[in-house]
Structure formats: C-alpha cells, structure tokens
Motif scaffolding. Structure first.
Motif, PDB file in Angstrom:
ATOM      1  N   SER A 154      -6.143  -0.373   3.292  1.00  0.00           N
ATOM      2  CA  SER A 154      -5.859   0.906   2.626  1.00  0.00           C
ATOM      3  C   SER A 154      -6.923   1.941   2.987  1.00  0.00           C
ATOM      4  O   SER A 154      -6.630   3.097   3.285  1.00  0.00           O
ATOM      5  N   ILE A 185      -6.565   3.060   6.671  1.00  0.00           N
ATOM      6  CA  ILE A 185      -5.466   4.022   6.866  1.00  0.00           C
ATOM      7  C   ILE A 185      -5.943   5.419   6.479  1.00  0.00           C
ATOM      8  O   ILE A 185      -5.719   6.406   7.190  1.00  0.00           O
ATOM      9  N   LYS A 186      -6.646   5.494   5.363  1.00  0.00           N
ATOM     10  CA  LYS A 186      -7.145   6.792   4.892  1.00  0.00           C
ATOM     11  C   LYS A 186      -8.152   7.386   5.884  1.00  0.00           C
ATOM     12  O   LYS A 186      -8.184   8.592   6.099  1.00  0.00           O
ATOM     13  N   ILE A 192       0.127   5.556  11.231  1.00  0.00           N
ATOM     14  CA  ILE A 192      -0.129   4.470  10.262  1.00  0.00           C
ATOM     15  C   ILE A 192       0.261   3.127  10.889  1.00  0.00           C
ATOM     16  O   ILE A 192      -0.451   2.125  10.751  1.00  0.00           O
ATOM     17  N   ILE A 198       0.890  -1.170   0.000  1.00  0.00           N
ATOM     18  CA  ILE A 198       0.000   0.000   0.000  1.00  0.00           C
ATOM     19  C   ILE A 198       0.925   1.216   0.000  1.00  0.00           C
ATOM     20  O   ILE A 198       1.807   1.328   0.858  1.00  0.00           O
ATOM     21  N   SER A 199       0.756   2.086  -0.982  1.00  0.00           N
ATOM     22  CA  SER A 199       1.620   3.274  -1.070  1.00  0.00           C
ATOM     23  C   SER A 199       0.874   4.449  -0.451  1.00  0.00           C
ATOM     24  O   SER A 199      -0.272   4.719  -0.799  1.00  0.00           O
ATOM     25  N   VAL A 200       1.567   5.120   0.473  1.00  0.00           N
ATOM     26  CA  VAL A 200       0.934   6.247   1.176  1.00  0.00           C
ATOM     27  C   VAL A 200       1.682   7.529   0.839  1.00  0.00           C
ATOM     28  O   VAL A 200       2.913   7.547   0.800  1.00  0.00           O
ATOM     29  N   THR A 208      -3.886   7.076  -0.022  1.00  0.00           N
ATOM     30  CA  THR A 208      -3.356   5.716  -0.169  1.00  0.00           C
ATOM     31  C   THR A 208      -3.616   5.185  -1.576  1.00  0.00           C
ATOM     32  O   THR A 208      -4.617   5.553  -2.208  1.00  0.00           O
ATOM     33  N   SER A 250      -4.018   1.541  -2.961  1.00  0.00           N
ATOM     34  CA  SER A 250      -4.062   0.111  -2.632  1.00  0.00           C
ATOM     35  C   SER A 250      -3.546  -0.699  -3.817  1.00  0.00           C
ATOM     36  O   SER A 250      -3.421  -0.158  -4.924  1.00  0.00           O
TER      37      SER A 250
END
Lengths: 430, 233
Positions: free
Chosen positions: A271, A274-275, A83, A54-56, A283, A285
């Motif tokens: 994802s 987290i948001k 996070i 998952i890229s944040v 994020t 996903s």
C-alpha cells in the motif's frame, strides 16, 4: 428458588418497583444495544471487505498531460496501469461507484439506515479477488461475470424495495437493465448495491452528472474538429483549447480501484509502495481500513451503550436500597438463622442470591419488553426496507448476565451488613 | 424407650463473668463469677428477677455471646477456646434453641422451618425431610408440615420450634421462656412435651422461666440474682 421468590415478594410493591428500575435499564440497553449491534454488523461487513484488499482512490491533484481527470476526483487508465506495474501487485480492478437515483422516489426523502443505494461498476476483465470476500451468496440467478453488458445483480434490500426478481427489468439512468441475479441478505453494504459492468456504470454516472455529460459532448465535438483539415488554420490558443477538450476520455472516469497482492507480499508495505510510486493516489491498506472501521464502531458503541448503562446504574441503586431495608426488617430472622448454625457465608450467600434474582427477573422482563419494542419497530419499517435494530444472541445473553451481575454487586454491601449482625442483639429486636 | 439420667456433666459454667460498658461511667456486671454444673439428661430451670443474668447465661451456653472471662464447657469441650469461625458449627451440633417468640421464619413452611438447621449442616434434602417429618410426628405437627407459621396458633408454633431445636439431635436444649407467650393450658402442653422428650431422648433441657409449672417438673431450679447464683433447689 421458591423461597427466594417468597422472600423477594414479602413487600410486593417495593420489590416490584425495584425490579421495574432494572427493567427500564435493561430495556434501554436492549433497544439501544440492538441499534449498536445492527451498526456493528454493517461495520463488520465493511471491515471484512476493507481488510481483504488495498483500496485506491484519487489523491492530491496533479496535472498530467492536460488530462482534465488527473486533477479531479477520478483515477485514470494511466494510473491503473502504473499501479499494475508496482512490484507485488497481483491484480487491479478499476471501478465506478455512483449513487443510485431512484426514478420512483423524486424527493429522496425518508431516513435511511445503512449504506445508501449505490451502483457498483467493476472491470469484469480483471482477475482481482477480495481476499475475504471472494463470492457473494446468491438468492436467485447468478453474479455478473466477464462478457456481461446491460445487466445487473441487485442486493436484497434493493430487490425488496423495488420488488425485483431475476429476469425482471430495472430502469437506471434512463436505460433498461436486465436483472440476472438477486443477492442473499448480508446485513451489510451489498444489500444496497447494484452490481454492473464498468462501462455501464460509467454511462450512468455521466448521464447523472451534467458536467461530465457536457465534457463528453465537447470532447466528441473537439475530436471531430481535430480531424478536420481546417483545424490547422485556427489560432494557437483555440487549437490548445480544442486539444484539451479532446483529451476527455470516458475510460478515465474511474472512481476507485481495488488491488490484490501476490502471495507472501505484505499488503501494508505494498500500500505504501503504491502511494510512493504512483503520483496522485491515496491508498487504504487493510490495517488502515480496520482502524477506520473500529474507531467509528468504538465511538458509536460507547455513546449508545453508555447511555443505557447510566440507566442501569440508577436501577441498581434501588436494588441496594431495597436490600438494605430488607436486611433491616429481617434482623431477627438473621439472628435465628445464626442461632441454628448459619455461618456468615450462608447469610451472605442468601442475600446475594436474592439480589441476583431481582437482577435476573428485571433482566428477563427488560429483555422481553425490549425485544418486543425492537420487533415492532422493525416490523413498522419493513415496508420501507429499513431494519434499524438487531437483537443478537450476544446482546441478549450479555444483557441477562449483566443484569444478574448488577443485582449481585448491588447486593454485596447489604449482604455483608447482614452477616455482621450480632445474633444476641438481633434476637432481642421487636 | 426411656433414657436413664447419668452423672455425666454435660454442661459447665466455670467462673463466668460478663461485663458491659454502655458508657464510661456505667459498668454492668451481667454475670459475676458464676459457676454451675449440669448433668446429662437433667431438666434445669433458671429463675431470677429481671437483670439477674438469666438470658446472658443462656446466650453463653448457646455460644452466642462470649464471656469476658471464664469458661463454658460442653461435653468436655472448652467452647470459647475454639476458633470463632467454628462457633456456628459447634452450635448447630451441640445446642438447640427454643425462644419465647417462637422465631419461626414466616416465609418458610413448617417443614422448611424444622429443616433449617440441617441446611447449614449440609445434610441432603431427602434425608433432612425424612428426619423432620419424624420429629414433627413426635411433636404432633406432621399434618401441618406444609402450613406457614402465620396459619398456626401460638402453641402449634412452639411445637414446631421445639422440633427445629431437636432436628440436629443436640446434647443440650436451651429454652428462653418457652411458655411466656402462651396461655396456661397450652403452656402446660408444651411443658409436658418437653418432659416427654427429655425422658425419651435423654437430652438436657435448660429452661429460663418465670412459670412455676416449669419449676415443678425440673430436676433442679437455679436462682440467679445480680449475675450470681443465689440458690439451687
């Protein structure tokens, strides 16, 4: 087969021109298709990467405790900790990504295909691992690991361009870094990356960014003032400004974070969590990443390959024309064949094979010439470390199958027309 | 070996009619209620002026053109009662054609031309080649097996065409003006060959011709006029 070739080349010029039409179409398909394939390969690498984590990144601006980075494009240490606390998160790795400014290329000119040279700094103390891409194959040396500082691992394109080998020194942001490893070619993003420890990459980013440098300098000065006993005598407004300036923390310069998930956890749900739970972050996903890559890929392929297909359709029209003329010229022969026992299906088969053979010949020549063009262009751009085209086995086989099919389809109507010829009328023809 | 002629009727035309309507007002009776029996092993010559129905009759015997009414019976089989999809098969098994213009395929060699009918009968290549070479030897063209038709004289081409007609060992050979494009000497050679083959194999030859030399060797000469039998000699 020889009989087919003899029939095809009864009218040498006409058949040659017809084949040439297919050659041009297949050549266009191969050249443009290999451009698409190169981009597909890069996209595939990107897809593999993005679906493994998952890229944040920093989302909507928020002003938390006067932190100047909270409303900027950076994540902060505080957000990283938040996070980490979200249920389901296995590990979080803070990262700093910044373009690599090559001191040897002042104007930065030229066209670059693929990912631009990028510095990828990551927190080496994190236990994060991308699900799909746990390790990168090394050509020489080793990958950076916990405890490393002042060292880099470079992608293959960077190494080729800068003529770097393991144990060489590389200047980045005015500082010397030792090259401890060179990656194998991946045909995708990492070929243009320089991997280093997070603090090192942060330092490079600040050095290359005058605003950040200024903020840090002001912060250092503000912290000194805060510690000074004379601070309390300053006006409230000035005190507030100094406090704000002192809030600058190098550690809060984080351009993005990579998140892995615990076993059994749905990354799509995580994802979203987290948001929802961490303010001011965006994020991506695995599913989002895949969709994004695929939509770019589909559009790109459609544009590139579609244009080649148009050329091919035009080429196939000349096949239809040639075959119709051929049937007309060989009416009497068709009559004879029917008289000696040929069924309609035999006649259809003979003409379909002939038109398919035209397609095949055109395909082989088009593939050969197209591959040569691709090879030549790649060779010319090799020194600039650019490889724009990639003739994959899939493309080559696909082009051949397509050319044969095109020939066969173009031959359908003429073959049907030939089968319907009345032998009595045909045998009377002059 | 000489095969004896029999009384067996190999080919029959029964009340054959063929009508064409090129336009509403114009009706052409190409064949008008024609009946004819041909015995196995006969050489029958068919003569008549232009438009008498000779070629139409030959096309019907050759299962190339369906009659408007009437029957064609080959070896006791009512041909036009069979399914249309069967015609090519029946044709290749029962009939061999010899044309005035030879009609060899120019891109095929002599051998390939002779084996052409076998290609459609799914005979294996090796067996087809052996058969073809044997027949080419019969007609005196074995040494030219690899030549193309354009490299041959008219007489040689007609010999190859005869070989092609014989390759499937059909019961009947239909020849439409086989000597029409040949000089007298070559034409005589072709006629001699057909007689020799007829004696050897016992195959029935039906020859449409204007050539009096053919009528001399024929067992019967049939004259047509306006789609009807005028006389039989």
């Amino acid at each position: 087969m020889f009989e087919i070739l003899r029939n095809m080349f009864r009218r040498k010029l006409r058949t040659t021109l017809t084949i040439f039409g297919i050659v041009i179409g297949i050549l266009a398909l191969v050249v443009l298709g290999s451009l698409a394939e190169k981009m597909n390969l890069m996209m595939k690498g990107g897809e593999k990467f993005l679906t493994g984590q998952i890229s944040v990144s920093s989302g909507a601006p928020s002003n938390e405790g006067g932190n100047p980075f909270a409303s900027s494009g950076f994540l902060t240490q505080d957000k990283i900790r938040q996070i980490e606390k979200v249920n389901g998160v296995k590990a979080v790795q803070a990262g700093v990504e910044t373009p690599y400014v090559d001191p040897d290329k002042k104007d930065g000119g030229g066209i670059s295909f693929g990912a631009p040279p990028t510095i990828m700094g990551s927190d080496l103390n994190s236990t994060f691992e991308n699900v799909n891409w746990k390790t990168l194959a090394m050509k020489s040396g080793r990958m950076i690991t916990r405890g490393d500082k002042g060292v880099v691992v470079v992608g293959s394109d960077i190494a080729t361009d800068k003529k770097l080998y393991t144990n060489d020194t590389m200047k980045i942001g005015g500082k010397d870094f030792k090259v401890i490893g060179v990656l194998e070619k991946t045909m995708t993003g990492p070929d243009s990356y320089i991997f280093m420890e997070l603090g090192d990459s942060r330092e490079v980013l600040i050095t290359q960014n005058p605003t950040l440098k200024d903020l840090r300098d002001k912060s250092t000065s503000a912290k000194k003032t805060l510690a000074d006993p004379s601070f309390k005598y300053l006006s409230p407004e000035v005190q507030a400004q100094i406090k704000q300036a002192a809030n600058f923390n190098d550690e809060d310069i984080i351009t993005g974070a990579s998140v892995s998930w615990k076993d059994g956890v749905d990354p799509e749900k995580l994802s979203k969590d987290i948001k929802d739970k961490v303010q001011g972050v965006k994020t991506l996903s695995p599913a989002d990443g895949k969709k994004m890559i695929q939509s770019i890929s589909v559009l790109m392929n459609a544009v590139i390959v579609g244009s080649a297909l148009i050329a091919l359709v035009v080429g196939s029209l000349s096949v239809i024309n040639t075959m119709i003329m051929s049937v007309s010229e060989r009416k009497r022969e068709i009559g004879v064949k029917k008289a000696v026992g040929a069924h309609d299906r035999h006649i259809i088969k003979e003409y379909l094979i002939e038109s398919s053979a035209i397609g095949l010949l055109g395909g082989l020549l088009g593939l050969g010439i197209g591959s040569l063009i691709v090879f030549s262009i790649n060779k010319m751009t090799e020194s600039s470390n650019i490889q724009v085209f990639q003739v994959t086995p899939r493309l080559a086989i696909g082009a051949l199958i397509f050319s044969i099919t095109l020939g066969a389809v173009a031959g359908l109507y003429p073959a049907w027309h030939a089968a319907r010829i009345n032998p009595v009328a045909a045998l009377k023809e002059e | 070996m000489v095969k004896k002629k029999t009384d067996n009727i190999i080919l029959q035309a029964k009340n054959l009619k063929k009508t064409y309507k090129p336009s509403k007002e114009n009706i052409v009776h190409a064949l008008n209620n024609l009946s004819l029996d041909i015995k196995e092993g006969e050489i029958v010559a068919i003569m008549g002026p232009s438009g008498s129905g000779k070629s139409t009759l030959l096309n019907m015997f050759g299962i190339l053109d369906k009659p408007t009414s009437g029957k064609v019976v080959i070896d006791k089989k009512d041909i036009y009662k069979e399914r249309k999809s069967e015609y090519p098969q029946i044709r290749s098994e029962m009939v061999g054609f010899i044309f005035q213009q030879y009609n060899l395929i120019p891109t095929l060699t002599v051998l390939e031309n002779v084996t052409l009918p076998l290609r459609y009968s799914r005979v294996k290549k090796g067996s087809a080649k052996r058969r073809a070479l044997k027949i080419l030897e019969e007609v005196g063209m074995k040494e030219r097996a690899k030549s193309r038709p354009t490299q041959l004289s008219g007489g040689q081409q007609q010999r190859v065409a005869i070989a092609r007609a014989l390759i499937n060992n059909p019961a009947i050979i239909l020849a439409d003006e086989p000597t029409g494009n040949l000089d007298t000497k070559t034409g005589d050679e072709i006629i001699e060959m057909m007689v020799r083959l007829n004696k050897k194999t016992g195959q029935t030859f039906v020859i449409v011709t204007h050539n009096p030399d053919v009528t001399r060797i024929a067992d019967r000469v049939i004259h047509l006029r306006d789609g009807k039998l005028e006389k039989i000699r």
